[in-house]
Design an enzyme around this catalytic site. Structure first.
Site, PDB file in Angstrom:
ATOM      1  CG  HIS A 151      -1.341   4.555  -7.124  1.00  0.00           C
ATOM      2  ND1 HIS A 151      -0.298   4.143  -7.919  1.00  0.00           N
ATOM      3  CD2 HIS A 151      -0.782   5.112  -6.022  1.00  0.00           C
ATOM      4  CE1 HIS A 151       0.843   4.440  -7.319  1.00  0.00           C
ATOM      5  NE2 HIS A 151       0.578   5.028  -6.165  1.00  0.00           N
ATOM      6  CD  GLU A 152      -2.825   6.223  -2.788  1.00  0.00           C
ATOM      7  OE1 GLU A 152      -2.341   5.574  -1.835  1.00  0.00           O
ATOM      8  OE2 GLU A 152      -2.148   7.009  -3.469  1.00  0.00           O
ATOM      9  CG  HIS A 197       0.302   2.008  -2.377  1.00  0.00           C
ATOM     10  ND1 HIS A 197       1.546   1.523  -2.715  1.00  0.00           N
ATOM     11  CD2 HIS A 197       0.151   3.161  -3.074  1.00  0.00           C
ATOM     12  CE1 HIS A 197       2.122   2.345  -3.574  1.00  0.00           C
ATOM     13  NE2 HIS A 197       1.289   3.344  -3.807  1.00  0.00           N
TER      14      HIS A 197
END
Length: 150
Positions: A21-22, A25
């Protein structure tokens, strides 16, 4: 003992989700020339930290969540404030203010770059789920049903 192994497996799977997820980003932000001040996995006090090209990469004590902190986000930016957000305060002795990451602050990026950066995290989780489903189905033994002649 089985409960302990289940807990360890949970943290490994949860860590994979957080990192995916990170990373979504982070990679989309970098592709859109948005400054990333810190990429962190975990919350709480810093265990390990390395600064590369103006971005602090951190592993923190509590294995719950993570963050991709962009330059220009209110709450992490205020230089006058001595009190920073408690889970993301830099480790004592590391000065992250001397090196500025390449790119522009998040609020100065165009709207499509900001939208893509925000959507990048969930999108990478979907991609991870697809890839893991391919791996699981590849290693699962099954056979086609046989229809018998009557």
């Amino acid at each position: 003992m089985d409960n302990f192994i289940s807990i360890i497996i949970f943290f490994i799977i949860f860590g994979m989700l957080v990192i995916s997820h990170e990373s979504g980003h982070f990679l989309i932000a970098r592709a859109n020339n948005i400054r990333v001040k810190e990429f962190t996995v975990g919350l709480g006090p810093v265990l390990l930290q390395r600064i590369k090209k103006g971005t602090a990469y951190s592993i923190r004590l509590l294995p719950f969540g993570g963050a991709c902190i962009y330059d220009g986000i209110i709450g992490f930016e205020d230089e006058d404030d001595e009190v920073k957000a408690p889970f993301f305060a830099p480790r004592a002795g590391i000065d992250t203010s001397t090196v500025t990451p390449a790119g522009m602050p998040f609020p100065e990026a165009n709207v499509f770059a900001r939208i893509a950066t925000v959507v990048g995290g969930p999108l990478f989780n979907v991609i991870l789920a697809y890839l893991l489903s391919l791996v699981v189905t590849y290693f699962t033994a099954w056979s086609f049903p046989v229809v018998a002649d009557l």
